[in-house]
Design a protein around this motif. Structure first.
Motif, short mmCIF file in Angstrom:
data_model
loop_
_atom_site.label_atom_id
_atom_site.label_comp_id
_atom_site.label_asym_id
_atom_site.label_seq_id
_atom_site.Cartn_x
_atom_site.Cartn_y
_atom_site.Cartn_z
N TYR A 1 -4.22 10.26 -3.83
CA TYR A 1 -5.18 9.20 -4.10
C TYR A 1 -4.91 8.55 -5.45
O TYR A 1 -5.16 7.35 -5.63
N ARG A 2 -4.40 9.32 -6.40
CA ARG A 2 -4.03 8.74 -7.69
C ARG A 2 -2.91 7.72 -7.51
O ARG A 2 -2.91 6.66 -8.14
N LEU A 3 -1.92 8.07 -6.67
CA LEU A 3 -0.84 7.13 -6.40
C LEU A 3 -1.37 5.85 -5.76
O LEU A 3 -0.96 4.74 -6.11
N GLU A 4 -2.31 6.00 -4.82
CA GLU A 4 -2.91 4.82 -4.19
C GLU A 4 -3.66 3.99 -5.21
O GLU A 4 -3.64 2.75 -5.17
N LEU A 5 -4.33 4.66 -6.14
CA LEU A 5 -5.09 3.92 -7.17
C LEU A 5 -4.14 3.17 -8.09
O LEU A 5 -4.41 2.02 -8.47
N VAL A 6 -3.03 3.78 -8.46
CA VAL A 6 -2.03 3.07 -9.28
C VAL A 6 -1.54 1.83 -8.55
O VAL A 6 -1.44 0.74 -9.14
N ALA A 7 -1.23 1.96 -7.26
CA ALA A 7 -0.76 0.81 -6.48
C ALA A 7 -1.81 -0.29 -6.42
O ALA A 7 -1.50 -1.48 -6.53
N LEU A 8 -3.09 0.09 -6.26
CA LEU A 8 -4.16 -0.90 -6.21
C LEU A 8 -4.29 -1.63 -7.54
O LEU A 8 -4.39 -2.86 -7.58
N ASN A 9 -4.27 -0.88 -8.64
CA ASN A 9 -4.40 -1.52 -9.95
C ASN A 9 -3.21 -2.44 -10.25
O ASN A 9 -3.36 -3.50 -10.86
N CYS A 10 -2.03 -2.03 -9.78
CA CYS A 10 -0.85 -2.89 -9.96
C CYS A 10 -0.98 -4.18 -9.15
O CYS A 10 -0.63 -5.27 -9.61
N ALA A 11 -1.49 -4.05 -7.92
CA ALA A 11 -1.68 -5.23 -7.08
C ALA A 11 -2.69 -6.19 -7.72
O ALA A 11 -2.52 -7.41 -7.67
#
Length: 1024
Positions: free
Chosen positions: A773-783
């Motif tokens: 979920y941390r990886l998904e959160l990083v991807a969301l913040n980058c988007a």
């Protein structure tokens, strides 16, 4: 239930009306009556029950004064016993399945139903009680009255929580009374229930001066003087019980509250005084047979004394004895006794009970233990408590309480092993076993810590990493420790690992310790259990290869033992882990290790680096099956076997587990429709096994993720509503928020997406079990940063991810979540070279991963041919939004290459898809490209876009989900029927019905159905 001769009910007309209205309201299933002692809660409830329809079945239970550590399920046991008295044991038996768990409560049922099944657990017990109440309500209204919930034991609070969440059909009303100031552990439950729209709370306030005057007039039979009203009002504080006590002697107002309550004894005969004092020591309720056996009065004189006490309303008669008019009166009488008098009476009661326990029950033995302890006879209390624990059901909160009490008493007597021939370590082991079975996490961990501190002081209690297991294993001096085998020690470690895992902290080193104590040659059920638990822990932290190895070893043992439940769990974990392991096998071992260790992110000789370096070889070593090109099909074959084994085991809980893991696999593999089917199967099994609240959250997450990927965004948002969302565990809530945030961003609502990202960060905290979920959160913040044209922030975030060994290792441990980050690196200037290099080594076994790799390659190549490959890859998994984004990139590349025909076709399809989804930014970007390239998209078949947010309003303000509910209401389905049909909780179904009635302006389900027919709201609609 009545209170003859008690004071008139004054000042409670509104509360009585509210209770009566609640009984007739199909959307209200519980009422809590709150108020201080003496405020009139029981009197109010008595008035309410007298006003109910004579056909109403009224069942009453009271929590005893032993407090929250009292007898388990005490008020509900009284309710069931009352039901048997009213209907007869045969009629109750007809409502139950063969060999019901309730046979442990009511042994007389076993004559008609058979004894309780060996596997009967608390969930089955709860389900049986729910079923009984629902079936009773089919023929007549039912009111269940639960008094003094502030004294409710842990088990009773759990059952109350279960019933308020599931007993939502019309016809049954739960009414509970409690004191807010003494609620203790009940407070959290009350706070939760107050948010439930099907639960009402009535707060009883003190009487006004005028109302005190009316009560005094009723008591005195005349109009009281104004001065008397003022004096009594000031002294009583408007408390009706105190008003009544003062009204007994209006000219003599006691100065002390205890004197005030003792005033109820004024004028009693000597025999009545003797009787009421013994009754106060027994505690309410008072069994007549115990009272008569313990008192030094002839039967005739006892009868006269009891008649006097009942006529004076100090005692109220019940079916089996008496109870005090009010607990404050009992307490005042009890506290007025000299200590030596109390000890003498407790001793007498213990002697009588000791004779009764020739045919012991758990209740009698627990009562004996209470009086023996109060008499100071701790050895007798220990013996009785031990016997009560032995008589209690094996998996039961009451047994846990008794075992904990045994430990406390054991430390206070000399030579306890001579009284209870069981070592302390054995008692601790039993406590942990029961705690695991009933979910008493903190109590179980505390007992496991104590046990392991005795058995393995070098590493047991502290659980420090790297210590040698068992070095002081038999060093304890307690009897029995030396004979404590390695398998039992391993079981303690495994149980503690499980309990710690439920807290979110993870199992630590305990599973490794357990397996070290269970060598391969042991090959027993305990090793298989530890291996399955280890497989689950490993797959969650990304060790797919290790998980597959553990699952395969567990499967071999389970098959040899013929343990179907274990076979099912092992197959499921092998399928889930094997599919992930096959991904890793697709990448060269050296490439994996080298990429992860780049720039020192992971040391080559570190545990992480060493594990990565051997992953591929281990995967191949697991068997040729693992490395087949289609790992998903191989995994699904294991799930098919898991389903067969679960069916053979006959345990719906295993079915739920298998469906949960299977849906996770299918979502990861891009088989979204199949994932939704698995989710539905799991939710149906969860309903059937009464485990919906426990099992539904992760299934909801997988359902929403599958729907979001398919572009069914309205349906994804409708999987849970606000009420359900707040009830989700933090990790599930974070996963759901991530899913919704990606939808919001695609629709152009970056504000909502950013709020969701912030909330996810708070929910995840520093949990070590949330890497994916941390990886998904990083991807969301980058988007979000790219959407704001802040490429530097994206590059910095990606660099931060690789700045420590844990972040780098998590990318290979969770390749599904890592691929979007690798794609982001390909489209971001200044992205870390190490992340770009992963595009050549990151595993791609599933079609989703293959599509991500195609996008990564297309970004680097920038050619129309590569983007066409990406479009084709996304079409294979039917993800419309990703198809449309790749089509837009294809259109731009084709236009740059001079292929206007291909560019125009791609633009038109991209606009069509974006418009249909409501992806406003994507649609506008495609139109901008068409204008800049001067390519006409007039041939587009796109319709006007949906309103931002993607949710369409239903007729009369009803949402699509509410229209679905309305259609089923019109078919006559109950809340439980709605829940089963729509795969939601019964509580949520009730919330939907309430909102529908409000929006349509109707008062009942029948009116809602008529309204729907009249206005054409029952046409066919898509169900979730």
């Amino acid at each position: 239930m009545s209170y003859p001769g008690s004071s008139a009910l004054v000042g409670r007309a509104a509360e009585v009306s509210a209770l009566v209205a609640a009984a007739g309201d199909p959307d209200t299933h519980a009422v809590l009556v709150a108020g201080e002692a003496g405020i009139g809660k029981s009197r109010l409830v008595a008035e309410f029950t007298e006003r109910l329809d004579p056909e109403t079945l009224v069942l009453i239970g009271r929590c005893p004064e032993l407090g929250t550590g009292g007898l388990a399920f005490a008020p509900f046991l009284a309710v069931l016993r009352g039901l048997v008295r009213q209907l007869g044991v045969e009629a109750v038996a007809e409502l139950l399945p063969p060999r019901p768990a309730l046979a442990n409560w009511l042994p007389q049922l076993a004559v008609h139903t058979g004894g309780a099944a060996a596997e009967a657990d608390r969930i089955r017990l709860f389900g049986e009680i729910l079923t009984v109440l629902e079936q009773l309500a089919l023929n007549r209204p039912v009111a269940v009255i639960l008094e003094d919930l502030h004294w409710a034991d842990d088990a009773s609070r759990d059952l109350l929580t279960f019933l308020t969440a599931n007993l939502t059909d019309a016809g049954t009303l739960l009414v509970g009374t409690y004191r807010p100031g003494e609620a203790g552990p009940l407070r959290g439950l009350v706070a939760e229930l107050r948010r439930n729209p099907g639960v009402r709370v009535l707060d009883l306030h003190p009487l006004t001066r005028h109302e005190v005057g009316r009560q005094l007039a009723a008591l005195l039979g005349r109009e009281p003087e104004p001065r008397l009203i003022t004096t009594v009002f000031d002294r009583s504080g408007g408390n009706p019980l105190f008003v009544e006590a003062l009204g007994q002697a209006p000219d003599e107002v006691p100065a002390d509250l205890t004197d005030l309550l003792l005033g109820f004894q004024a004028g009693l005969s000597a025999h009545a005084h003797t009787t009421v004092r013994l009754a106060a020591v027994i505690g309410s309720p008072i069994r007549h047979d115990l009272l008569s056996a313990a008192i030094d009065l002839p039967p005739g004189e006892l009868h006269t004394a009891l008649r006097e006490l009942v006529d004076r309303h100090l005692l109220l008669p019940t079916d089996t004895g008496y109870e005090f008019r009010h607990v404050l009166i009992r307490q005042a009488i009890h506290d007025d006794l000299l200590p030596v008098e109390r000890t003498r009476l407790h001793t007498r009661l213990a002697d009588v009970l000791r004779a009764e326990t020739l045919l012991p029950t758990a209740d009698l033995l627990a009562e004996l233990a209470h009086h023996a302890q109060a008499a100071g006879d701790l050895p007798q209390a220990l013996i009785a408590t031990w016997s009560a624990a032995a008589a209690a059901p094996a998996v039961h909160p009451e047994r846990l309480r008794l075992l904990e009490q045994i430990l406390s008493l054991r430390d206070r007597v000399q030579n306890p092993e001579l009284l209870v021939r069981t070592a302390k370590i054995d008692i601790l082991e039993q406590i942990v076993e029961v705690a695991v079975a009933i979910g008493a996490t903190e109590r179980g961990i505390a007992a496991a810590d104590a046990a392991l501190a005795i058995l393995d002081p070098g590493g047991g209690a502290s659980n420090r990493t790297g210590e040698t297991v068992g070095e002081s294993r038999t060093a304890g001096h307690e009897p029995g420790v030396a004979g404590f085998g390695s398998e039992r020690l391993a079981r303690l470690y495994r149980w503690r690992a499980y309990l710690r895992g439920t807290t979110g902290a993870g199992p630590g080193e305990d599973l490794a310790r357990a397996l070290a104590l269970l060598p391969e040659e042991s090959a027993g059920a305990e090793r298989a259990e530890a291996l399955v638990q280890s497989a689950s822990a490993r797959i969650f932290r990304g060790d797919a290869v290790g998980s597959a190895a553990d699952a395969r070893a567990a499967l071999a043992i389970a098959q040899r033992l013929g343990a179907d439940a274990l076979v099912a769990r092992a197959h499921a974990h092998l399928g889930l882990a094997g599919a992930a392991a096959s991904e890793v096998a697709a990448a060269p071992a050296a490439g994996i290790a080298g990429a992860a260790a780049a720039d020192g992110a992971v040391s080559a000789d570190s545990p992480v680096g060493e594990g990565l370096a051997t992953v591929a070889a281990a995967s191949v070593g697991e068997g040729a099956e693992v490395t087949r090109p289609n790992g998903t099909d191989w995994a699904l074959a294991h799930f098919a076997q898991a389903h067969r084994a679960a069916a053979a085991a006959g345990d719906a809980r295993i079915v739920v587990d298998v469906a949960t893991w299977e849906s996770a696999l299918l979502v990861g593999a891009g088989r979204y429709e199949a994932a939704i089917a698995a989710v539905r199967q799991g939710l149906r099994a969860a309903h059937e096994s009464f485990r919906f609240t426990e099992s539904a959250p992760i299934l909801f997450v997988k359902w929403a993720q599958a729907l979001a990927a398919l572009g069914r965004w309205d349906e994804a948002r409708g999987v849970v509503d606000e009420t359900q969302f707040e009830e989700l565990p933090p990790l599930s809530r974070a996963a759901m928020r991530l899913c919704f945030a990606r939808i919001s961003l695609a629709e152009g609502d970056s504000g909502a997406a950013r709020e969701a990202a912030d909330e996810v960060g708070r929910l995840l905290g520093d949990s070590p079990w949330a890497a994916q979920y941390r990886l998904e959160l990083v991807a969301l913040n980058c988007a979000l940063a790219l959407e704001a044209a802040e490429e530097e922030r994206v590059a910095a975030a990606l660099a931060d991810l690789l700045s420590d060994a844990v972040g780098a290792a998590s990318l290979y441990a969770h390749p599904h979540e890592a691929w979007p980050l690798v794609v982001l690196a390909a489209r971001t200037a200044g992205a870390p070279a190490e992340l770009l290099a992963m595009g050549d080594s990151l595993p791609t076994a599933s079609p989703v991963d293959a599509a991500q790799r195609a996008v990564f390659t297309a970004h680097l190549a920038g050619s129309a041919a590569r983007w066409a490959d990406a479009v084709t890859a996304w079409r294979a998994v039917e993800r419309p939004y990703d198809i449309a984004t790749s089509l837009l990139a294809l259109a731009e590349s084709a236009a740059a290459e001079g292929n206007r025909v291909e560019s125009g076709a791609a633009l038109r399809e991209s606009i069509d898809i974006a418009t249909r989804l409501g992806a406003v930014p994507l649609r506008d970007a495609a139109r901008t490209v068409s204008e800049r390239a001067r390519i006409s998209v007039d041939g587009s078949t796109a319709q006007p876009s949906k309103p931002q947010g993607g949710s369409a309003s239903g007729r009369f303000g009803l949402t699509p989900r509410e229209l679905d509910v309305l259609r089923l209401v019109a078919k006559g389905l109950s809340n439980r029927g709605l829940a089963a049909e729509l795969f939601i909780s019964a509580n949520t179904a009730g919330v939907h019905v309430s909102r529908i009635l409000t929006k349509l302006g109707v008062a009942s389900r029948t009116e809602a159905a008529a309204f729907a027919h009249e206005h054409g709201l029952l046409g066919s609609g898509d169900n979730d």
